[in-house]
Design a protein around this motif. Sequence first.
Motif, PDB file in Angstrom:
ATOM      1  N   ARG A  75      12.483   4.218  -7.963  1.00 36.95           N
ATOM      2  CA  ARG A  75      11.556   5.335  -7.876  1.00 36.95           C
ATOM      3  C   ARG A  75      10.418   4.920  -6.945  1.00 36.95           C
ATOM      4  O   ARG A  75       9.712   3.960  -7.237  1.00 36.95           O
ATOM      5  CB  ARG A  75      11.008   5.663  -9.252  1.00 36.95           C
ATOM      6  N   PRO A  76      10.229   5.639  -5.847  1.00 35.19           N
ATOM      7  CA  PRO A  76       9.100   5.294  -4.977  1.00 35.19           C
ATOM      8  C   PRO A  76       7.771   5.459  -5.705  1.00 35.19           C
ATOM      9  O   PRO A  76       7.535   6.468  -6.361  1.00 35.19           O
ATOM     10  CB  PRO A  76       9.216   6.303  -3.827  1.00 35.19           C
ATOM     11  N   VAL A  77       6.945   4.430  -5.617  1.00 32.84           N
ATOM     12  CA  VAL A  77       5.607   4.454  -6.197  1.00 32.84           C
ATOM     13  C   VAL A  77       4.636   4.038  -5.111  1.00 32.84           C
ATOM     14  O   VAL A  77       4.875   3.081  -4.375  1.00 32.84           O
ATOM     15  CB  VAL A  77       5.497   3.492  -7.406  1.00 32.84           C
ATOM     16  N   TYR A  78       3.544   4.771  -4.999  1.00 29.10           N
ATOM     17  CA  TYR A  78       2.513   4.493  -4.011  1.00 29.10           C
ATOM     18  C   TYR A  78       1.222   4.178  -4.747  1.00 29.10           C
ATOM     19  O   TYR A  78       0.905   4.821  -5.742  1.00 29.10           O
ATOM     20  CB  TYR A  78       2.292   5.720  -3.101  1.00 29.10           C
ATOM     21  N   ARG A  79       0.480   3.185  -4.251  1.00 30.14           N
ATOM     22  CA  ARG A  79      -0.794   2.824  -4.865  1.00 30.14           C
ATOM     23  C   ARG A  79      -1.871   2.815  -3.792  1.00 30.14           C
ATOM     24  O   ARG A  79      -1.668   2.262  -2.713  1.00 30.14           O
ATOM     25  CB  ARG A  79      -0.693   1.470  -5.551  1.00 30.14           C
TER      26      ARG A  79
END
Length: 174
Positions: A86-90
């Motif tokens: 799952r792509p996660v961006y921070r």
Amino acid sequence: MTVAMRWPSALPDAVRAVSVDAGEKVLAGAVAADGAVLAGTALALYLVDPVGETRRVGWEQMQRADWNPDDGMLSLSEVGAFGGSRPVYRFAFEFEARFLAFLRERITSTLLLQRHVPVQGAKGLFVIARRAPGGDRAVTWLYEFEEGVDVADPEVLRAAEAALARARDEVGDL
């Protein structure tokens, strides 16, 4: 029900400069500490990395937006595909309550159905239906397993597929 929100007209220059698809208009945005730019329209979130590469993510593809006040980080996660990452961006930036509210409202607005289905005791999965804000694409149906559910178990996968099919039959095309 959609709630109308007033956004400040003075978006940061970097946010106003984001190139969006024809027919879209930047409604809200923020600039991260590393120079990344987040720009939200009614239909999608545009993520522009510090070197200028842009990724457009439709709101129906976003799963959640979480703010961590301890480290000043905004985490955005996409829905992802079963069996894949799952792509996660921070992003680090000063807390902007209105922008976080905008993100959550846009993500939530795409959710048509979310139903819990137990498959291993009380643990199970969620059957989810999402629709693109423009309504120009078919409803996206998916399921998401809870932590601890054995997704390698063929019976669990059969139960997930059956629950998804049942929900689609009950609800229709929406």
